[in-house]
Structure formats: structure tokens, C-alpha cells
Enzyme design. Structure first.
Site, PDB file in Angstrom:
ATOM      1  N   SER A  41       0.723  -1.189   0.007  1.00  0.00           N
ATOM      2  CA  SER A  41      -0.067  -0.006   0.026  1.00  0.00           C
ATOM      3  C   SER A  41       0.855   1.180   0.085  1.00  0.00           C
ATOM      4  O   SER A  41       1.868   1.504  -0.923  1.00  0.00           O
ATOM      5  CB  SER A  41      -0.893   0.055   1.179  1.00  0.00           C
ATOM      6  OG  SER A  41      -1.649   1.072   1.284  1.00  0.00           O
ATOM      7  N   TYR A  45      -5.328   8.080  -6.256  1.00  0.00           N
ATOM      8  CA  TYR A  45      -4.426   7.287  -5.802  1.00  0.00           C
ATOM      9  C   TYR A  45      -4.671   6.547  -4.520  1.00  0.00           C
ATOM     10  O   TYR A  45      -4.739   5.294  -4.216  1.00  0.00           O
ATOM     11  CB  TYR A  45      -2.944   7.810  -5.642  1.00  0.00           C
ATOM     12  CG  TYR A  45      -1.794   6.979  -5.401  1.00  0.00           C
ATOM     13  CD1 TYR A  45      -1.241   5.691  -6.217  1.00  0.00           C
ATOM     14  CD2 TYR A  45      -1.309   7.204  -3.995  1.00  0.00           C
ATOM     15  CE1 TYR A  45      -0.192   5.128  -5.512  1.00  0.00           C
ATOM     16  CE2 TYR A  45      -0.257   6.585  -3.391  1.00  0.00           C
ATOM     17  CZ  TYR A  45       0.307   5.514  -4.465  1.00  0.00           C
ATOM     18  OH  TYR A  45       1.117   4.718  -3.934  1.00  0.00           O
ATOM     19  N   LYS A  97      -5.242   2.664  -2.715  1.00  0.00           N
ATOM     20  CA  LYS A  97      -4.516   2.023  -1.770  1.00  0.00           C
ATOM     21  C   LYS A  97      -5.243   1.674  -0.306  1.00  0.00           C
ATOM     22  O   LYS A  97      -4.936   0.738   0.280  1.00  0.00           O
ATOM     23  CB  LYS A  97      -3.101   2.967  -1.390  1.00  0.00           C
ATOM     24  CG  LYS A  97      -2.265   3.104  -2.779  1.00  0.00           C
ATOM     25  CD  LYS A  97      -1.715   1.719  -2.999  1.00  0.00           C
ATOM     26  CE  LYS A  97      -0.697   2.025  -4.084  1.00  0.00           C
ATOM     27  NZ  LYS A  97       0.109   0.500  -4.236  1.00  0.00           N
TER      28      LYS A  97
HETATM   29  N1  LIG Z   1       8.025   4.838  -4.682  1.00  0.00           N
HETATM   30  C1  LIG Z   1       7.292   5.317  -3.557  1.00  0.00           C
HETATM   31  O1  LIG Z   1       7.964   6.214  -2.885  1.00  0.00           O
HETATM   32  C2  LIG Z   1       6.277   4.616  -3.047  1.00  0.00           C
HETATM   33  C3  LIG Z   1       5.530   3.446  -3.725  1.00  0.00           C
HETATM   34  N2  LIG Z   1       4.489   2.964  -3.302  1.00  0.00           N
HETATM   35  C4  LIG Z   1       4.155   1.765  -3.897  1.00  0.00           C
HETATM   36  O2  LIG Z   1       4.960   0.787  -4.094  1.00  0.00           O
HETATM   37  C5  LIG Z   1       4.776  -0.076  -5.497  1.00  0.00           C
HETATM   38  C6  LIG Z   1       6.106   0.011  -6.161  1.00  0.00           C
HETATM   39  O3  LIG Z   1       6.526   1.466  -6.334  1.00  0.00           O
HETATM   40  P1  LIG Z   1       7.863   1.945  -7.071  1.00  0.00           P
HETATM   41  O4  LIG Z   1       8.693   0.880  -6.864  1.00  0.00           O
HETATM   42  O5  LIG Z   1       7.944   3.278  -7.098  1.00  0.00           O
HETATM   43  O6  LIG Z   1       7.173   1.509  -8.702  1.00  0.00           O
HETATM   44  P2  LIG Z   1       7.935   1.485 -10.148  1.00  0.00           P
HETATM   45  O7  LIG Z   1       7.118   2.593 -10.756  1.00  0.00           O
HETATM   46  O8  LIG Z   1       9.421   1.516 -10.082  1.00  0.00           O
HETATM   47  O9  LIG Z   1       7.644   0.108 -10.555  1.00  0.00           O
HETATM   48  C7  LIG Z   1       6.351  -0.232 -10.711  1.00  0.00           C
HETATM   49  C8  LIG Z   1       6.528  -1.774 -11.458  1.00  0.00           C
HETATM   50  O10 LIG Z   1       4.872  -2.167 -11.432  1.00  0.00           O
HETATM   51  C9  LIG Z   1       4.874  -2.512 -12.856  1.00  0.00           C
HETATM   52  N3  LIG Z   1       3.575  -2.412 -13.405  1.00  0.00           N
HETATM   53  C10 LIG Z   1       2.873  -1.158 -13.395  1.00  0.00           C
HETATM   54  N4  LIG Z   1       1.709  -1.472 -13.775  1.00  0.00           N
HETATM   55  C11 LIG Z   1       1.679  -2.706 -13.965  1.00  0.00           C
HETATM   56  C12 LIG Z   1       0.613  -3.368 -14.670  1.00  0.00           C
HETATM   57  N5  LIG Z   1      -0.571  -2.960 -15.154  1.00  0.00           N
HETATM   58  N6  LIG Z   1       0.719  -4.815 -14.917  1.00  0.00           N
HETATM   59  C13 LIG Z   1       1.722  -5.426 -14.533  1.00  0.00           C
HETATM   60  N7  LIG Z   1       3.095  -4.714 -14.099  1.00  0.00           N
HETATM   61  C14 LIG Z   1       2.799  -3.423 -13.874  1.00  0.00           C
HETATM   62  C15 LIG Z   1       6.033  -2.045 -13.422  1.00  0.00           C
HETATM   63  O11 LIG Z   1       6.368  -2.587 -14.689  1.00  0.00           O
HETATM   64  P3  LIG Z   1       5.812  -2.238 -16.194  1.00  0.00           P
HETATM   65  O12 LIG Z   1       5.477  -0.857 -16.372  1.00  0.00           O
HETATM   66  O13 LIG Z   1       6.933  -2.804 -17.160  1.00  0.00           O
HETATM   67  O14 LIG Z   1       4.500  -2.870 -16.363  1.00  0.00           O
HETATM   68  C16 LIG Z   1       6.991  -1.972 -12.702  1.00  0.00           C
HETATM   69  O15 LIG Z   1       7.729  -3.345 -12.343  1.00  0.00           O
HETATM   70  C17 LIG Z   1       3.626   0.576  -5.883  1.00  0.00           C
HETATM   71  O16 LIG Z   1       2.398  -0.267  -5.525  1.00  0.00           O
HETATM   72  C18 LIG Z   1       3.444   2.006  -5.239  1.00  0.00           C
HETATM   73  O17 LIG Z   1       2.047   2.602  -5.456  1.00  0.00           O
HETATM   74  C19 LIG Z   1       3.976   3.160  -2.107  1.00  0.00           C
HETATM   75  C20 LIG Z   1       4.462   4.171  -1.372  1.00  0.00           C
HETATM   76  C21 LIG Z   1       5.585   5.025  -1.878  1.00  0.00           C
HETATM   77  C1  LIG Z   2       2.036  10.266  14.069  1.00  0.00           C
HETATM   78  C2  LIG Z   2       1.633  10.998  13.137  1.00  0.00           C
HETATM   79  C3  LIG Z   2       2.687  10.946  11.933  1.00  0.00           C
HETATM   80  C4  LIG Z   2       2.125  11.471  10.619  1.00  0.00           C
HETATM   81  C5  LIG Z   2       3.038  11.340   9.418  1.00  0.00           C
HETATM   82  C6  LIG Z   2       2.489  11.807   8.210  1.00  0.00           C
HETATM   83  C7  LIG Z   2       3.340  11.757   6.979  1.00  0.00           C
HETATM   84  C8  LIG Z   2       2.775  12.046   6.006  1.00  0.00           C
HETATM   85  C9  LIG Z   2       3.230  12.094   4.577  1.00  0.00           C
HETATM   86  C10 LIG Z   2       2.731  11.311   3.504  1.00  0.00           C
HETATM   87  C11 LIG Z   2       3.434  11.112   2.251  1.00  0.00           C
HETATM   88  C12 LIG Z   2       2.630  10.152   1.319  1.00  0.00           C
HETATM   89  C13 LIG Z   2       3.361  10.022   0.068  1.00  0.00           C
HETATM   90  C14 LIG Z   2       3.054   8.884  -0.663  1.00  0.00           C
HETATM   91  C15 LIG Z   2       3.704   8.584  -2.003  1.00  0.00           C
HETATM   92  C16 LIG Z   2       3.253   7.320  -2.988  1.00  0.00           C
HETATM   93  O1  LIG Z   2       2.655   6.620  -2.435  1.00  0.00           O
HETATM   94  C17 LIG Z   2       4.139   7.609  -4.123  1.00  0.00           C
HETATM   95  N1  LIG Z   2       3.761   6.224  -4.672  1.00  0.00           N
HETATM   96  C18 LIG Z   2       3.192   8.540  -4.934  1.00  0.00           C
HETATM   97  O2  LIG Z   2       4.336   8.888  -5.994  1.00  0.00           O
END
Ligand SMILES: NC(=O)C1=CN([C@@H]2O[C@H](COP(=O)(O)OP(=O)(O)OC[C@H]3O[C@@H](n4cnc5c(N)ncnc54)[C@H](OP(=O)(O)O)[C@@H]3O)[C@@H](O)[C@H]2O)C=CC1
Ligand SMILES: CCCCCCCCCCCCCCCC(=O)[C@@H](N)CO
Length: 336
Positions: A199, A213, A217
């Protein structure tokens, strides 16, 4: 000698006859401390009942969706370094092959395999199902599924393209439902396995710009919680019994309360004592719309969590009871 006796008896007289109540706070403190110690001991005694057995990654088959980049790739590397067999799932084949090469550098034995499968996990269940089948034929039943594929879009609610809302639900939510659905039956049969949902902090609090988004999640949390409760076994009877633990409300009553809260501008609206407790307990980072609301949440949080643990225990016993009943009636049917 006699004067010493006289002195000590004077002290006892003074303590027990005149000012015995001075000791009361200490006695109460002692009793409370004893209760806390007993409670903690009890918790440790029942901990084997609630803590699952650890999964052995060495030799396990781990499927990682979104395993070709970012967090997913890092999770895959971490599992591979601990001896797991890996299936990477994503759309872009070139990126998948690149990730496979990276992973293979971390092999700890020469039996380990990295399998790559290209599929859009959000498009159609039948496609995802056949991909999982393919992976299981090559590397055996899935021991751990990591649902990490996801995407983020941000923007003001009214400026976001409407189809983005659908897209994010499809990729982030359904894209986790489909692979999970495809592995769950085998996992239940084997009575082992792990399913991970990735998530976000934005899956626990709603944030500016994340109207598309964040809900996708939040949905994962609901899925994970419901699924966790179904794990021992499941049927509609459990759902009925668990739902019955909450009071039934008349629709007109509910409507009245919701409208009243909306008119007052309340962010949250709840019906009944259990609804009230649930709202306070899960308030998390929700905004408050009155001082009393915030104060009540602060004061009741710990108490409500304690009550919630008992609720969870009773849900668990419902699920267990149904399972036992079902097995007994199955056995009886066989005998007939
Ligand atoms: N990076 C961050 O700061 C944060 C990330 N997250 C969550 O963590 C997870 C990974 O994030 P992150 O590492 O940044 O992601 P990336 O964008 O680096 O990677 C995403 C991955 O998912 C694959 N993907 C996307 N869409 C599809 C699809 N429809 N079918 C199959 N594969 C798919 C992509 O490959 P391809 O495009 O080739 O399909 C890729 O391998 C996500 O769910 C994101 O929401 C949560 C909080 C913060
Ligand atoms: C005790 C209270 C503590 C409160 C802490 C609050 C912190 C809030 C920051 C939230 C940032 C969330 C970013 C998500 C980005 C994400 O999911 C990406 N995939 C998007 O690009």
C-alpha cells in the site's frame, strides 16, 4: 527492652489506627502493577496462538508483481539472496530481462531460477490466472505472492481525467485481487503461504492531490483485513454471524444521522455504539470537525483498541466454530 517494644507498638498504632489510609495509594499501585504483570504474562502465554510460523524463504517460490523495477525489484533481490526461486511479473519485457540479470548476481546456489512473465495484471483475470499457472508448472506452488505492481497519478480532483480514477483502481486494487485470487486456493489447500499487499502512507491517510491514488491504496487495506479473517476456512455463514455482532439499524434511522452530520459539516458520521467505537478507533489521520470529537478520540483510543482485540477474538472463535461444525458434518455425511 520494654521501651523498644513500647516504641514499635506506638508506630503500629499510629499507622493502623490513625493514618492507615496513607498507605492506600501504595496498596492500590501494587494491585494495579500486579494486574498489569498478570495481563502481560497472559498475553505471552497466548502468543503462540496468534503468531504464525515463520516462512522459510530458502527454496521457496516467490512471485513478485511489479518486480522489474523499484521496490518490487528490491523485494525480489532480497528474497533471491535468501535462496528463493523468483517469478517476476510486469509488462515491459526488456525491463524484466534487465531485472533478471541484476537478480542473478545475488544467487546463493546454482539451482536458483528467475522466471520472467510479461502480463498486464489489471487487464483480465483469465490472463493473470494462466500466468500464475505457468509459473507454478515451472517452479512449483507459490509460497509467497508480493503484490507490488502499482502506479501513482496526482492532481486536483476536478482537473484529473475521469478515466484515471478507473485506471488506478484497476492497476492498484484489481491488479492485486487477480494474482491473489489465482494463488489462494492452492495456498489454502497447502495450509501455508504469504500474500503481501504494497500500500502506501497515502493508503492510510488521504492527501492533497491523491484523490485517485489514495482510495486505491485504502482498498488494499480492506482487502487484506477481510482476507486475513477468511484464512482458516470460509463460507457465507461466517459472514452472517460476524455481521450480526453489529446492531442492525433501520435505514431511516441511518439516513437521519447521516443527514444531521452532513448538515453540521462533520467529516465522520457513525451509527450505534459499535459504529462510534469503530470511527474513533480508525480515525488515524482523519481531520476533526469539533473539539469534543478530537478530545474523545484522544481519551478513548487505548480503551477502544482493547475492546477491539476482544471483538477480533470473538470473530476468530466464530470462524473456528464454523470450521469445526463443517468438518463434523462432512465426516457424518461420509459415514452415512
Ligand atoms: N516509490 C514510492 O515512494 C512509493 C511506492 N509505493 C508503492 O510501491 C509499489 C512500487 O512502487 P515503485 O517501486 O515506485 O514503482 P515503479 O514505478 O518503480 O515500478 C512499478 C512496477 O510495476 C509494474 N507495473 C505497473 N503497472 C503494471 C501493470 N498494469 N501490470 C503489470 N505490471 C505493472 C512496472 O512494470 P511495467 O511498467 O513494465 O509493467 C514496474 O515493475 C507501488 O504499488 C507504489 O504504489 C508506495 C509508497 C511510496
Ligand atoms: C503520528 C503522525 C505521523 C504523521 C506522518 C504523516 C506523514 C505524511 C506524509 C505522506 C506522504 C505520502 C506519500 C505517498 C507517496 C506514494 O505513495 C507514491 N507512490 C506517490 O508517487
Amino acid at each position: 527492652m520494654s521501651s523498644e517494644e513500647g516504641l514499635s507498638s506506638t508506630i503500629t498504632d499510629w499507622l493502623f489506627l490513625n493514618s492507615w489510609w496513607l498507605l492506600l495509594p501504595f496498596v492500590m499501585l501494587l494491585v494495579v502493577a500486579a494486574f498489569i504483570v498478570a495481563f502481560v504474562l497472559l498475553l505471552y502465554m497466548i502468543s503462540p496462538l496468534i503468531s504464525p510460523k515463520p516462512l522459510k524463504l530458502n527454496g521457496a517460490h516467490v512471485v513478485v508483481t511489479g518486480g522489474s523495477s523499484g521496490i518490487g525489484k528490491c523485494i525480489a533481490i532480497e528474497c533471491y539472496r535468501q535462496g528463493a526461486f523468483i517469478t517476476l511479473v510486469a509488462r515491459d519485457e526488456a525491463k524484466l530481462l534487465q531485472a533478471k540479470k541484476e537478480l542473478e548476481k545475488f544467487a546463493i546456489n546454482d539451482k536458483q531460477v528467475v522466471l520472467c512473465i510479461s502480463v498486464d495484471i489489471s487487464s483480465e483475470y483469465s490472463q493473470v490466472e494462466s500466468v500464475i499457472k505457468q509459473a507454478q508448472e515451472k517452479l512449483g506452488p507459490v509460497d509467497m505472492l508480493v503484490n507490488c505492481a502499482g502506479m501513482a497519478v496526482s492532481g486536483r480532483f476536478e482537473e484529473m481525467e475521469v478515466d484515471r480514477f478507473k485506471k488506478l483502481m484497476e492497476v492498484n486494487y484489481l491488479g492485486s485481487v487477480y494474482p491473489t485470487r489465482a494463488v489462494i486456493t492452492t495456498m489454502k489447500e497447502r495450509r501455508m503461504g504469504r500474500i503481501m499487499f504494497v500500500s502506501s502512507q497515502a493508503g492510510q491517510i488521504g492527501l492533497f492531490g491523491y484523490t485517485a491514488y489514495s482510495p486505491s491504496k485504502f482498498a488494499l487495506r480492506g482487502l487484506a483485513e477481510s482476507l486475513q479473517m477468511e484464512l482458516p476456512y470460509t463460507g457465507p455463514l461466517e459472514t452472517k454471524l460476524i455481521s450480526e455482532t453489529s446492531g442492525v439499524c433501520q435505514p431511516d434511522q441511518v439516513a437521519k444521522i447521516i443527514v444531521r452530520d452532513a448538515v453540521q459539516g462533520n467529516f465522520n458520521s457513525s451509527v450505534g455504539p459499535d459504529g462510534y467505537m469503530l470511527s474513533a478507533l480508525t480515525c488515524g489521520m482523519s481531520p476533526v470537525t469539533s473539539i469534543t470529537e478530537g478530545l474523545q478520540q484522544i481519551v478513548t483510543m487505548g480503551l477502544f483498541r482493547t475492546i477491539a482485540l476482544f471483538y477480533l477474538g470473538s470473530f476468530d472463535s466464530i470462524v473456528r466454530r464454523c470450521m469445526i461444525q463443517r468438518e463434523q458434518s462432512k465426516a457424518a455425511n461420509k459415514r452415512e
